[in-house]
Design a protein around this motif. Structure first.
Motif, PDB file in Angstrom:
ATOM      1  N   SER A  13      56.900  17.459  46.363  1.00  0.00           N
ATOM      2  CA  SER A  13      57.160  16.106  46.837  1.00  0.00           C
ATOM      3  C   SER A  13      58.433  15.597  46.170  1.00  0.00           C
ATOM      4  N   GLU A  18      60.528  13.151  46.992  1.00  0.00           N
ATOM      5  CA  GLU A  18      60.605  11.694  46.838  1.00  0.00           C
ATOM      6  C   GLU A  18      59.664  11.201  45.755  1.00  0.00           C
ATOM      7  N   GLY A  19      58.476  11.779  45.653  1.00  0.00           N
ATOM      8  CA  GLY A  19      57.571  11.410  44.562  1.00  0.00           C
ATOM      9  C   GLY A  19      58.202  11.689  43.209  1.00  0.00           C
ATOM     10  N   TRP A  68      61.067   9.057  42.646  1.00  0.00           N
ATOM     11  CA  TRP A  68      60.590   7.721  42.304  1.00  0.00           C
ATOM     12  C   TRP A  68      59.898   7.699  40.955  1.00  0.00           C
ATOM     13  N   LEU A  88      58.301   3.498  51.049  1.00  0.00           N
ATOM     14  CA  LEU A  88      57.542   4.704  50.731  1.00  0.00           C
ATOM     15  C   LEU A  88      56.124   4.604  51.285  1.00  0.00           C
ATOM     16  N   THR A  89      55.520   5.766  51.522  1.00  0.00           N
ATOM     17  CA  THR A  89      54.120   5.803  51.948  1.00  0.00           C
ATOM     18  C   THR A  89      53.228   5.567  50.736  1.00  0.00           C
ATOM     19  N   GLN A 148      50.953   7.514  49.681  1.00  0.00           N
ATOM     20  CA  GLN A 148      50.874   8.773  48.934  1.00  0.00           C
ATOM     21  C   GLN A 148      52.110   8.970  48.059  1.00  0.00           C
ATOM     22  N   GLU A 149      53.291   8.655  48.574  1.00  0.00           N
ATOM     23  CA  GLU A 149      54.513   8.789  47.777  1.00  0.00           C
ATOM     24  C   GLU A 149      54.492   7.842  46.581  1.00  0.00           C
ATOM     25  N   ASP A 191      52.104   9.289  44.030  1.00  0.00           N
ATOM     26  CA  ASP A 191      52.743  10.395  43.309  1.00  0.00           C
ATOM     27  C   ASP A 191      53.712   9.866  42.249  1.00  0.00           C
ATOM     28  N   ALA A 192      54.509   8.878  42.617  1.00  0.00           N
ATOM     29  CA  ALA A 192      55.506   8.337  41.689  1.00  0.00           C
ATOM     30  C   ALA A 192      54.855   7.611  40.519  1.00  0.00           C
TER      31      ALA A 192
END
Length: 169
Positions: A57, A59-60, A63, A135-136, A138-139, A142-143
């Motif tokens: 991920s 993007e995760g 971020w 962001l979603t 989920q993202e 993750d971040a």
């Protein structure tokens, strides 16, 4: 970013995400100079981290770096408070804002930015990541390294606090 995709170069990250990182940083800090410093720190950390990044991920990962850089800066400022220059000394340092600075500052009203800055950090972070950065859930999870349910709760409560603050103001 899917695991079968190539790892981006630092230049691609700076080009594709630089403005979004700055906008996120501005919404967290409320200050152009602090946001620029934070965005630069994030890009430095990305440059160092790309060598060891493993596809997953992206993007995760990005971020999480941004979030950690912001929290590190908050901790640093708490340990070593700074004092501002007197107004007459600051006038010599004023430069015209870049187009990105103007764009980031004009997207939200002053009242909205003030209300955002008054939210507790966890709620501000979740709302900004969702409603400003896009962001979603989920993202964001993750971040922030929290469960998706926590993200949903923080966004819901953060939005309620924003609405209450804007209605009261």
């Amino acid at each position: 970013m899917a695991s079968n995709e190539a790892i981006p170069t630092w230049e691609q990250v700076a080009t594709d995400y630089g403005r979004v990182i700055y906008n996120f940083a501005y919404r967290l800090t409320g200050n152009r100079d602090d946001a620029s410093d934070l965005a630069q720190e994030v890009l430095v950390r990305v440059r160092r981290g790309l060598a060891t990044y493993r596809p997953g991920s992206f993007e995760g990962w990005l971020w999480r770096i941004t979030r950690n850089a912001f929290l590190d800066e908050v901790r640093r400022k708490q340990r070593r408070p700074t004092t501002e220059l007197p107004a007459e000394d600051r006038s010599a340092l004023v430069t015209s804002p870049t187009p990105d600075d103007v764009l980031a500052e004009t997207r939200l009203s002053d009242e909205m930015q003030a209300a955002l800055l008054n939210l507790p950090y966890e709620f501000r972070e979740a709302v900004v990541m969702c409603d400003v950065v896009g962001l979603t859930y989920q993202e964001i999870a993750d971040a922030a390294e929290v469960p998706v349910g926590t993200v949903r709760s923080r966004i819901h409560r953060g939005r309620l606090m924003l609405r209450d603050a804007l209605e009261a103001g």
